[in-house]
Design a protein around this motif. Structure first.
Motif, PDB file in Angstrom:
ATOM      1  N   TYR A  35      43.014  32.115  45.580  1.00  0.00           N
ATOM      2  CA  TYR A  35      43.316  32.043  44.489  1.00  0.00           C
ATOM      3  C   TYR A  35      44.167  31.949  43.501  1.00  0.00           C
ATOM      4  CZ  TYR A  35      45.781  35.697  42.967  1.00  0.00           C
ATOM      5  OH  TYR A  35      46.588  37.123  42.477  1.00  0.00           O
ATOM      6  N   ASP A  37      45.691  31.501  40.334  1.00  0.00           N
ATOM      7  CA  ASP A  37      46.042  32.423  39.076  1.00  0.00           C
ATOM      8  C   ASP A  37      46.270  31.552  38.234  1.00  0.00           C
ATOM      9  OD1 ASP A  37      47.121  34.180  37.366  1.00  0.00           O
ATOM     10  OD2 ASP A  37      48.910  34.907  38.499  1.00  0.00           O
ATOM     11  N   GLU A  44      45.051  38.555  39.485  1.00  0.00           N
ATOM     12  CA  GLU A  44      43.813  37.800  39.439  1.00  0.00           C
ATOM     13  C   GLU A  44      42.675  38.369  38.083  1.00  0.00           C
ATOM     14  OE1 GLU A  44      40.849  37.769  43.406  1.00  0.00           O
ATOM     15  OE2 GLU A  44      42.079  39.082  43.679  1.00  0.00           O
ATOM     16  N   SER A  48      40.907  33.480  37.116  1.00  0.00           N
ATOM     17  CA  SER A  48      40.795  33.051  38.204  1.00  0.00           C
ATOM     18  C   SER A  48      39.655  31.889  38.557  1.00  0.00           C
ATOM     19  CB  SER A  48      41.751  34.192  39.421  1.00  0.00           C
ATOM     20  OG  SER A  48      42.702  35.551  38.785  1.00  0.00           O
TER      21      SER A  48
END
Length: 162
Positions: A35, A37, A44, A48
């Motif tokens: 992911y 940020d 998360e 995200s």
């Protein structure tokens, strides 16, 4: 004579299936997510975003020497998820999934502490499943979204809430 041939065929089938299941038992599927940020908060959030096309690598090191013993790379799919097949038991090694490269040029800094995930790739631990789930790993956005301040206020607690 026919009974002997039948018994031979049954033994052959059983041997082949045991051999196939032994190979299956040493195969592990490592699954995880990568992911961005977008709020640069270190974890998360609902803001995200998941990164398709990012690269990750599994690295296994020998316990006694810390030398690299095994590596394999993978790429995240359209949902930012990766699935990497490991075809051998790595019981005598420490294994981590590590971030290599983000697919987003505006979100490429490693989030220290969230840039690797330890995984166990052996059957000598009581786990039955062949699937190993790694913690999500993340990169930091170059600049936080404007909505992050309001979003992070949702995570604040006052003492009277406990």
């Amino acid at each position: 004579m026919g009974k002997m041939i039948g018994l031979y065929v049954i033994c052959l089938v059983l041997f082949a299936s045991n051999n196939a299941s032994a190979n299956f038992m040493d195969t592990f599927l490592v699954v995880g997510k990568v992911y961005c940020d977008t709020c640069r908060c270190g974890f998360e959030t609902s803001a995200s975003k998941y990164l398709p096309g990012s690269r990750v690598r599994i690295e296994c090191k020998k316990r006694d020497t810390n030398d690299l013993a095994y590596t394999i790379e993978g790429v995240t799919n359209s949902k930012g998820e990766y699935k990497i097949l490991v075809n051998s038991d790595r019981g005598d090694e420490f294994c981590d999934v590590v971030l290599i490269r983000s697919s987003d040029p505006t979100c490429g800094a490693l989030n220290t502490g969230r840039d690797r995930a330890r995984i166990v790739l052996t059957r000598n631990n009581g786990m039955v499943s062949n699937t190993r789930f790694a913690n999500s790993m993340g990169f930091l956005s170059d600049k936080p979204l404007a909505s992050c301040t309001k979003l992070l206020q949702q995570y604040e607690f006052s003492e009277d809430q406990f």
